[in-house]
Design an enzyme around this catalytic site. Structure first.
Site, PDB file in Angstrom:
ATOM      1  N   ALA A  74       0.808  -1.221   0.000  1.00  0.00           N
ATOM      2  CA  ALA A  74       0.000   0.000   0.000  1.00  0.00           C
ATOM      3  C   ALA A  74       0.840   1.269   0.000  1.00  0.00           C
ATOM      4  O   ALA A  74       0.385   2.305  -0.477  1.00  0.00           O
ATOM      5  CB  ALA A  74      -0.952  -0.004   1.188  1.00  0.00           C
ATOM      6  N   THR A  75       2.044   1.211   0.506  1.00  0.00           N
ATOM      7  CA  THR A  75       2.899   2.401   0.435  1.00  0.00           C
ATOM      8  C   THR A  75       3.116   2.759  -1.033  1.00  0.00           C
ATOM      9  O   THR A  75       2.961   3.923  -1.437  1.00  0.00           O
ATOM     10  CB  THR A  75       4.245   2.153   1.147  1.00  0.00           C
ATOM     11  N   ASN A 109      -5.766   3.542  10.852  1.00  0.00           N
ATOM     12  CA  ASN A 109      -5.017   2.415  11.399  1.00  0.00           C
ATOM     13  C   ASN A 109      -4.750   2.522  12.900  1.00  0.00           C
ATOM     14  O   ASN A 109      -4.433   1.541  13.544  1.00  0.00           O
ATOM     15  CB  ASN A 109      -3.700   2.251  10.651  1.00  0.00           C
ATOM     16  N   GLN A 119      -7.023  -0.626   5.855  1.00  0.00           N
ATOM     17  CA  GLN A 119      -7.597  -1.188   7.088  1.00  0.00           C
ATOM     18  C   GLN A 119      -9.055  -1.600   6.913  1.00  0.00           C
ATOM     19  O   GLN A 119      -9.588  -2.317   7.759  1.00  0.00           O
ATOM     20  CB  GLN A 119      -7.472  -0.171   8.229  1.00  0.00           C
ATOM     21  N   ALA A 124      -1.834  -6.909   1.057  1.00  0.00           N
ATOM     22  CA  ALA A 124      -2.165  -8.278   1.471  1.00  0.00           C
ATOM     23  C   ALA A 124      -1.892  -8.535   2.949  1.00  0.00           C
ATOM     24  O   ALA A 124      -2.639  -9.243   3.614  1.00  0.00           O
ATOM     25  CB  ALA A 124      -1.377  -9.275   0.610  1.00  0.00           C
ATOM     26  N   HIS A 125      -0.821  -7.929   3.483  1.00  0.00           N
ATOM     27  CA  HIS A 125      -0.394  -8.369   4.823  1.00  0.00           C
ATOM     28  C   HIS A 125      -1.271  -7.844   5.957  1.00  0.00           C
ATOM     29  O   HIS A 125      -1.078  -8.229   7.110  1.00  0.00           O
ATOM     30  CB  HIS A 125       1.080  -8.045   5.070  1.00  0.00           C
ATOM     31  N   THR A 165       8.379  -7.433 -13.198  1.00  0.00           N
ATOM     32  CA  THR A 165       7.869  -8.798 -13.217  1.00  0.00           C
ATOM     33  C   THR A 165       6.949  -9.023 -12.031  1.00  0.00           C
ATOM     34  O   THR A 165       7.285  -8.658 -10.909  1.00  0.00           O
ATOM     35  CB  THR A 165       9.047  -9.806 -13.161  1.00  0.00           C
ATOM     36  N   CYS A 192       8.121   5.949  17.994  1.00  0.00           N
ATOM     37  CA  CYS A 192       9.566   6.108  18.155  1.00  0.00           C
ATOM     38  C   CYS A 192      10.125   6.814  16.938  1.00  0.00           C
ATOM     39  O   CYS A 192      10.207   6.227  15.866  1.00  0.00           O
ATOM     40  CB  CYS A 192      10.239   4.752  18.294  1.00  0.00           C
TER      41      CYS A 192
HETATM   42  C1  LIG Z   1      -0.064  -0.624   6.785  1.00  0.00           C
HETATM   43  C2  LIG Z   1      -0.655   0.541   6.146  1.00  0.00           C
HETATM   44  C3  LIG Z   1      -0.098   1.113   4.989  1.00  0.00           C
HETATM   45  C4  LIG Z   1       1.191   0.601   4.387  1.00  0.00           C
HETATM   46  O1  LIG Z   1       1.020  -0.615   3.726  1.00  0.00           O
HETATM   47  P1  LIG Z   1       2.299  -1.466   3.266  1.00  0.00           P
HETATM   48  O2  LIG Z   1       1.738  -2.539   2.413  1.00  0.00           O
HETATM   49  O3  LIG Z   1       2.890  -1.988   4.535  1.00  0.00           O
HETATM   50  O4  LIG Z   1       3.217  -0.578   2.537  1.00  0.00           O
HETATM   51  C5  LIG Z   1      -0.734   2.178   4.426  1.00  0.00           C
HETATM   52  N1  LIG Z   1      -1.859   2.689   4.948  1.00  0.00           N
HETATM   53  C6  LIG Z   1      -2.417   2.183   6.064  1.00  0.00           C
HETATM   54  C7  LIG Z   1      -3.668   2.788   6.595  1.00  0.00           C
HETATM   55  C8  LIG Z   1      -1.832   1.107   6.698  1.00  0.00           C
HETATM   56  O5  LIG Z   1      -2.384   0.630   7.811  1.00  0.00           O
END
Ligand SMILES: *Cc1c(COP(=O)(O)O)cnc(C)c1O
Length: 426
Positions: free
Chosen positions: A95-96, A175, A203, A224-225, A264, A350
């Site tokens: 998502a970044t 989040n 989220q 996905a994570h 790819t 932090c």
């Molecule tokens: C975790 C998160 C991201 C970043 O996603 P990644 O796949 O880890 O780069 C972006 N936006 C929100 C709201 C998130 O919670």
């Protein structure tokens, strides 16, 4: 006694008591940060590491065709979960990257039309830092403030729009505090004004019903994570009709993903993302009910056992598994140390050497101390009621112990108005 020494004492004392059945330490309750992979997702991915390892862009042999078929199936699975069509799904590394592609891609593509972007103060850093970068390149960004409950005001949004506004980027669900923004209303407003609407849906997707058509979303980031899939793979939904959204690509190469994102494809990861979406679609209703109940149960436990606790974020527009609570008159660091076998997040971030209060909690109007004494509980698919009981009981015990040592808490209990005290300078 220093906070550090006290925290360590607590841990040693607690570790002697036997654990309730079904509870194992360390205990994970930080599912907004990341999630454990669902074993069903792993199972779906495994064949694509060895047997079916073709490059999805290899158009001239069976290895490539099989990989491509798997990728197209995943595109369908993702599209189905958010009410899109498969062609509107662009794969990314997470998502970044999706947020960067959406925001920079629109800014660069539509810069002749205008240079103004609207977002909000409580966005994820992947949105805020991208906007800051664009400010350096001459774009103007409005950072909407949120109300004390974490929601933006639609009137503020309306008032911020000018004829130079090309993009609104407002996250679906936060989040840290789990607050769900009025996405359908924002989408409607954007479409009326011909402004492109991007939402960071990380989220929300898979946790609450999301529909890009009904909600007039033009661009949506997901990963996905956060939904029990693998790390390092995500997607961006890019609307193709009414209106057709175009993006300036940020990574150049072989012209993959309709030229919007070369490279790819991560076939096993994409298969995992697709499977994670499929499972989420099937189980969302039951899972969201279970997690909402657990979340409310946990909240009630805190409220019944402790005074001076409060939730952060509007609870009527809220993610099922999120609970963000402030335990006032407790020093945040000592609190975390007292529960250091439990993985949760604190209201502190932090940054290099210093402990900064969370900018999201500060945006709600919380003072530094209260922000530091806040905890985000992120309940997920694999958390149980036994775990919720363990975490809540341990936290309650810790808060009571810490408050016994807190002169501030003592004074409040004696009815002294802390705001009227003149503290000696030091
Ligand atoms: C975790 C998160 C991201 C970043 O996603 P990644 O796949 O880890 O780069 C972006 N936006 C929100 C709201 C998130 O919670």
């Amino acid at each position: 006694m220093s906070a550090q020494a006290f925290g360590t004492d607590l841990i040693v004392a607690e570790s002697k008591t036997p654990l309730p059945e079904g509870v194992h330490l360390p205990l994970y309750m930080d599912n907004h940060a990341t999630t454990s992979m669902d074993p069903r997702v792993l199972e779906a991915m495994l064949p694509y590491f060895t047997g079916v390892y073709g490059n999805a862009a290899s158009r001239n042999h069976a290895f490539g065709w099989e990989a491509e078929a798997a990728v197209e199936k995943a595109r369908e699975q993702i599209a189905k979960l958010i009410g899109a069509t498969a062609k509107e799904i662009i794969f990314t590394s997470g998502a970044t990257e999706s947020n960067n592609l959406a925001i920079k891609g629109v800014a660069q593509m539509y810069k002749e039309r205008g240079n103004h972007i609207i977002t909000q103060a409580t966005e994820h850093k992947a949105v805020l830092d991208t906007c800051k970068r664009l400010e350096k390149e001459g774009f103007e960004v409005t950072y909407l403030q949120v109300q004390p409950d974490g929601l933006i005001s639609l009137d503020d949004l309306k008032a911020a729009m000018t004829d130079k506004t090309i993009l609104v980027s407002i996250m679906y669900a936060n989040n840290e505090i789990g607050v769900i923004q009025p996405i359908a209303e924002i989408g409607k407003l954007c479409h009326e004004k011909n402004v492109i609407f991007h939402t960071d849906g990380v989220q929300a997707v898979g946790k609450v019903p999301v529909n890009v058509q009904a909600e007039n979303i033009d661009l949506l980031s997901l990963t996905a994570h956060k939904i029990y899939g693998p790390k390092g793979v995500g997607a961006l939904y890019v609307r193709r009709r009414n209106p057709r959204v175009q993006l300036t690509e940020q990574i150049n190469g072989g012209g993959h993903e309709r030229g919007m994102r070369s490279g790819t494809l991560n076939v096993p990861g994409i298969v995992g993302l697709g499977k994670a979406c499929e499972i989420a679609g099937e189980e969302m209703e039951a899972e969201s009910k279970r997690l909402t109940e657990l979340r409310d149960y946990m909240k009630a436990k805190f409220e019944n056992a402790l005074d001076y606790v409060h939730v952060n974020g509007n609870m009527d527009h809220h993610l099922p598994g999120n609970l963000n609570m402030s335990f006032v008159y407790v020093e945040g660091e000592s609190l975390l140390m007292g529960i250091n076998d439990i993985a949760v997040s604190s209201g502190s971030a932090c940054t290099s050497a210093t402990l900064e209060p969370s900018y999201v909690l500060k945006a709600l109007g919380l003072g530094d101390d209260v922000a530091h004494s806040s905890i985000r509980f992120g309940l997920g698919r694999f958390n149980t009621k036994a775990e919720v009981d363990y975490v809540a009981d341990k936290l309650i015990t810790t808060v009571i112990k810490l408050r016994e040592l807190s002169p501030l808490y003592e004074m409040v209990k004696e009815g002294i108005d802390l705001s009227k005290i003149e503290w000696a300078a030091h």
